[in-house]
Design a protein around this motif. Structure first.
Motif, mmCIF file in Angstrom:
data_model
loop_
_atom_site.group_PDB
_atom_site.id
_atom_site.type_symbol
_atom_site.label_atom_id
_atom_site.label_comp_id
_atom_site.label_asym_id
_atom_site.label_seq_id
_atom_site.Cartn_x
_atom_site.Cartn_y
_atom_site.Cartn_z
ATOM 1 N N LEU A 114 0.825 -1.204 0.000
ATOM 2 C CA LEU A 114 0.000 0.000 0.000
ATOM 3 C C LEU A 114 0.860 1.255 0.000
ATOM 4 N N GLY A 115 1.946 1.237 0.767
ATOM 5 C CA GLY A 115 2.824 2.399 0.814
ATOM 6 C C GLY A 115 3.620 2.607 -0.453
ATOM 7 N N ARG A 116 3.732 1.572 -1.300
ATOM 8 C CA ARG A 116 4.493 1.698 -2.543
ATOM 9 C C ARG A 116 3.632 2.158 -3.711
ATOM 10 N N ALA A 117 2.331 2.087 -3.565
ATOM 11 C CA ALA A 117 1.458 2.526 -4.657
ATOM 12 C C ALA A 117 1.701 3.996 -5.011
ATOM 13 N N PRO A 118 1.803 4.930 -4.041
ATOM 14 C CA PRO A 118 2.113 6.320 -4.415
ATOM 15 C C PRO A 118 3.461 6.446 -5.118
ATOM 16 N N GLU A 119 4.432 5.616 -4.734
ATOM 17 C CA GLU A 119 5.727 5.670 -5.405
ATOM 18 C C GLU A 119 5.589 5.254 -6.863
ATOM 19 N N VAL A 147 -0.884 -12.686 13.788
ATOM 20 C CA VAL A 147 -0.603 -12.638 12.349
ATOM 21 C C VAL A 147 -1.759 -12.009 11.592
ATOM 22 N N GLN A 148 -2.986 -12.351 11.982
ATOM 23 C CA GLN A 148 -4.152 -11.777 11.316
ATOM 24 C C GLN A 148 -4.193 -10.258 11.459
ATOM 25 N N ILE A 149 -3.821 -9.749 12.641
ATOM 26 C CA ILE A 149 -3.802 -8.297 12.841
ATOM 27 C C ILE A 149 -2.679 -7.662 12.023
ATOM 28 N N LEU A 150 -1.499 -8.264 12.077
ATOM 29 C CA LEU A 150 -0.348 -7.685 11.381
ATOM 30 C C LEU A 150 -0.501 -7.743 9.870
ATOM 31 N N ASN A 151 -1.266 -8.717 9.379
ATOM 32 C CA ASN A 151 -1.491 -8.798 7.933
ATOM 33 C C ASN A 151 -2.277 -7.606 7.405
ATOM 34 N N ARG A 152 -2.933 -6.885 8.293
ATOM 35 C CA ARG A 152 -3.703 -5.705 7.885
ATOM 36 C C ARG A 152 -2.897 -4.424 8.020
ATOM 37 N N ARG A 153 -1.655 -4.539 8.481
ATOM 38 C CA ARG A 153 -0.844 -3.328 8.665
ATOM 39 C C ARG A 153 -0.292 -2.859 7.318
ATOM 40 N N PRO A 154 -0.593 -1.641 6.920
ATOM 41 C CA PRO A 154 -0.074 -1.155 5.631
ATOM 42 C C PRO A 154 1.441 -1.050 5.656
ATOM 43 N N GLY A 155 2.057 -1.355 4.525
ATOM 44 C CA GLY A 155 3.506 -1.228 4.408
ATOM 45 C C GLY A 155 3.885 0.209 4.143
ATOM 46 N N THR A 156 4.105 0.971 5.195
ATOM 47 C CA THR A 156 4.446 2.388 5.031
ATOM 48 C C THR A 156 5.952 2.533 4.784
ATOM 49 N N LEU A 157 6.755 2.405 5.806
ATOM 50 C CA LEU A 157 8.203 2.499 5.671
ATOM 51 C C LEU A 157 8.815 1.135 5.949
ATOM 52 N N ASP A 158 9.516 0.583 4.972
ATOM 53 C CA ASP A 158 10.139 -0.727 5.147
ATOM 54 C C ASP A 158 11.285 -0.619 6.136
ATOM 55 N N PRO A 159 11.417 -1.593 7.047
ATOM 56 C CA PRO A 159 12.569 -1.578 7.959
ATOM 57 C C PRO A 159 13.866 -1.773 7.193
ATOM 58 N N ALA A 160 14.865 -1.006 7.547
ATOM 59 C CA ALA A 160 16.155 -1.082 6.855
ATOM 60 C C ALA A 160 16.895 -2.355 7.245
ATOM 61 N N LYS A 161 17.537 -2.973 6.270
ATOM 62 C CA LYS A 161 18.334 -4.180 6.501
ATOM 63 C C LYS A 161 19.794 -3.758 6.614
#
Length: 705
Positions: A189-194, A382-396
């Motif tokens: 979801l967070g990548r769609a604007p990109e 897991v069910q709750i976290l699956n609904r979390r939008p991907g805003t900022l990816d954690p840095a590796k």
């Protein structure tokens, strides 16, 4: 050639971490075996025959309904009854159509990026059901032959294990593509604007839909980038006649779950058709507004909806099992009421516990506390976290020095050694080696030391894995927080005609003393020292890797590449394309911060509970259980006290893993370094408090007995 090589390595990295790869391998292996044993063609023919029968029955029912309505003019009750029959038959026909065509299911497989067929998944799930049922039936049969188990208890165990568990596995495997696709869609979801930003930026510079899609696919990456790349591939393979048709098919597919994304894609398509730059700019701006407002609304809705599920998770996953565990002594005492005399003597019935009651109660207690409750908590998390939008990816992050990084096998070996040493101390205590010094307290709580050994093992592994990463991780996080503001200042100055070097220098001076200033000063230093172009300095060349390799942050990488591309077209292109992206990065940062702020109270309560409150409660509960054993006439309990201490301790370890996984997933979008850091700093303290609470409770409660 250089760009192609870099792109190839990036695709390889994405493939290596592909979500659901284990599922693909498992389905191909087991599904292939059971497909060769079964007959998929015959199954399809059976379904088609059933569909024809239902169609015929539906036509007959429609004729009967028309006769009622048009000729006999029935009452409302009769009409409602006939309409319900029609609806039931139509629903049955739709279900058969889906089983035959698998349109919805294939769409889920497509979104999940899985390279398997619905038939393979079906047979793999059936095979898992069959094999697990046979294995569990053999296990239950072995229990029956080895011990005279009560038949009622045996059949209950048989029903729960042989039917419930295989069915659960079947449903999980069959629905895995749907769960994975839903998670990937939400995370993108967070990548769609990109994606919209990159296509709009390309279209502003050159009104070519093909170049816009290709440019966006190369820079967005991940699941969405692969799907965008497939637009051109479908045209090459003649799956779609033209690129425009393939583009609109992509828009319609993704529009099933994100209507704003589809509308933005349609606005971009209309912008390509515009003859004048002004008309094209209006449509491109409209596409930006639609996707930004829609994404912002979805993220805010998720943040607002998290409070209730988080509270439910805390209650079901932590509080309820802990309360049930605390009630276990009273429950077992009630079960023994007809067998044991509480005043010190045996009852007139039977003073011994039957082997069937002993076995069933012990197995049930172990399974419920160490499998059922943690599994329910994990699935709900897991069910709750699956609904979390991907805003900022954690840095590796990486240490920069491979010698500083501990491999998993090396760290596991050290952790296993420490865990076994502590567990060995517990075994010695159970054998009574320390009774001469501290009495029998340690002998009665010796299994708690095994729990401490397990916790220390995992804590040491987590600590060694991130020992040299935490400092760089904190610095990179601070840089990501400061970057949007400094980046906006640089882009604003370049939009006014300032050169790239001067704009970066002014931006670094304005952010003096921050991690963002260090980052841009580093870029300027390399540019002045090497004489390379900004693109070579940032993203590397044949002379070596670029600066961005040292800062593995995808939002920063995306923003800097967009700035370089727009700077080639002049200040106007920067104002129209890069500044909106800088604003969006600021909004993503603020939204992530809002999610953490709104849930900070609940997540901190959960962390504090598993670190202090839960271990104290279950430690004292174990002491109460031991006290119960000592006041009975023969000291008999259905569940032995060492098993009770061990099972409750294992539950504590499991729920700590799950609670921290949930808390880090909600707050930091599953940041691996933060999760391991929370794990090593929490797990061993929680288990140590459990050991102290158990020893202290036993010493205090049994002192006068």
């Amino acid at each position: 050639m250089e760009a192609e090589s870099g792109r190839s390595s990036e695709v390889t990295a994405v493939h290596e971490g592909k979500a659901g790869e284990w599922f693909e391998n498992y389905v191909r292996f087991l599904g292939g075996i059971f497909m060769s044993l079964g007959n998929p063609t015959k199954r399809l023919e059976t379904l088609e025959a059933q569909r024809e029968k239902v169609r015929l029955r539906l036509r007959q029912q429609e004729e009967e309904y028309n006769r009622y309505v048009l000729i006999e003019v029935p009452s409302m009750a009769v009409r409602d009854r006939e309409e319900r029959k029609l609806e039931k038959l139509q629903k049955r026909l739709d279900n058969l159509e889906e089983l035959i065509t698998r349109r919805k299911y294939q769409r889920e497989i497509y979104f999940a990026g899985l390279e398997v067929t619905p038939t393979e998944i079906h047979y793999a799930a059936l095979g898992t059901f069959f094999l697990s049922a046979v294995a569990l039936a053999a296990l239950v049969g072995g229990i029956l032959l080895s011990s005279p188990v009560n038949l009622n208890a045996f059949f209950l165990l048989l029903l729960l294990s042989v039917l419930f568990v295989p069915m659960l596995l079947y449903l999980y495997l069959y629905n895995y593509p749907s769960m994975l696709s839903r998670r990937l869609r939400v995370q993108t979801l967070g990548r769609a604007p990109e994606a919209i930003h990159y296509m709009a930026m390309s279209l502003r510079l050159n009104p070519s839909l093909h170049q816009a899609v290709q440019f966006s696919a190369e820079n967005v990456g991940g699941t969405l980038g692969e799907a965008l790349g497939k637009i051109h591939w479908d045209t090459v393979t003649r799956k779609q006649p033209t690129l425009e048709r393939s583009y609109m098919a992509f828009a319609n597919e993704w529009g099933h779950w994100n209507e704003d994304f589809m509308r933005s894609l349609q606005a971009l398509k209309m912008g390509v058709s515009e003859k004048t730059p002004e008309g094209r700019a209006r449509h491109l701006e409209k596409a930006h507004d639609i996707i930004l407002s829609g994404t912002r609304r979805k993220i805010d809705e998720f943040a607002a909806s998290l409070a209730g599920p988080t509270t439910i998770f805390f209650g079901l996953g932590v509080l309820l099992p802990m309360v049930i565990g605390a009630m276990m002594p009273m429950i077992f005492l009630a079960n023994l009421g007809g067998t044991i005399n509480l005043q010190g003597g045996a009852s007139n019935n039977n003073s011994t516990i039957s082997s069937s009651a002993f076995l069933v109660t012990n197995v049930g207690f172990i399974v419920v506390m160490t499998v059922v409750f943690p599994l329910i908590a994990y699935i709900y998390a897991v069910q709750i976290l699956n609904r979390r939008p991907g805003t900022l990816d954690p840095a590796k992050v990486r240490t920069g020095n491979p010698r500083d990084e501990w491999s998993l096998s090396k760290a596991s070996l050290v952790g296993l050694g420490v865990g076994l040493a502590v567990s060995f101390v517990g075994v010695l205590a159970g054998l009574g080696y320390f009774n001469a010094y501290v009495g029998s307290v340690l002998q009665e709580t010796w299994t708690a030391f095994i729990v401490l050994g397990i916790s220390l093992m995992f804590s040491i592994v987590a600590f060694l894995r991130i020992r040299f990463l935490e400092k760089r991780h904190r610095a990179l996080y601070q840089l990501e927080q400061e970057f949007p503001d400094t980046f906006f200042q640089i882009a604003s100055q370049m939009g006014e005609g300032v050169s790239l070097n001067n704009a970066i220098q002014h931006g670094a001076e304005g952010a003096k003393g921050t991690e963002s200033a260090k980052f841009f000063q580093h870029i300027l230093y390399i540019m002045h020292l090497s004489g390379q172009t900004p693109e070579q300095v940032l993203f590397g060349s044949t002379r070596g890797p670029g600066v961005m390799e040292q800062y593995p942050s995808r939002p920063m990488r995306v923003a800097m590449r967009a700035l370089l591309e727009a700077s080639k077209k002049g200040p106007e292109a920067i104002s129209e394309t890069v500044l909106p992206m800088a604003e969006f990065l600021k909004e993503l940062r603020n939204t992530d911060q809002n999610i953490r702020t709104s849930l900070k109270g609940t997540t901190q309560m959960m962390r504090g509970s598993v670190m202090f409150f839960t271990p104290v409660v279950i430690g004292i509960t174990g002491a109460l259980y031991l006290l119960l054993s000592s006041v009975l006439a023969n000291g008999a309990l259905i569940v032995p006290a060492p098993i009770f201490f061990l099972v409750m301790g294992v539950y504590l370890v499991e729920i700590t893993f799950i609670v921290l996984y949930f808390a880090v997933g909600v707050e930091w979008s599953g940041d691996r370094v933060r999760y391991l850091g929370s794990l090593w700093s929490t797990l061993w303290i929680s288990s140590l408090i459990y050991v102290f609470a158990a020893i202290f409770g036993v010493a205090m409660l049994t002192a006068g007995v």
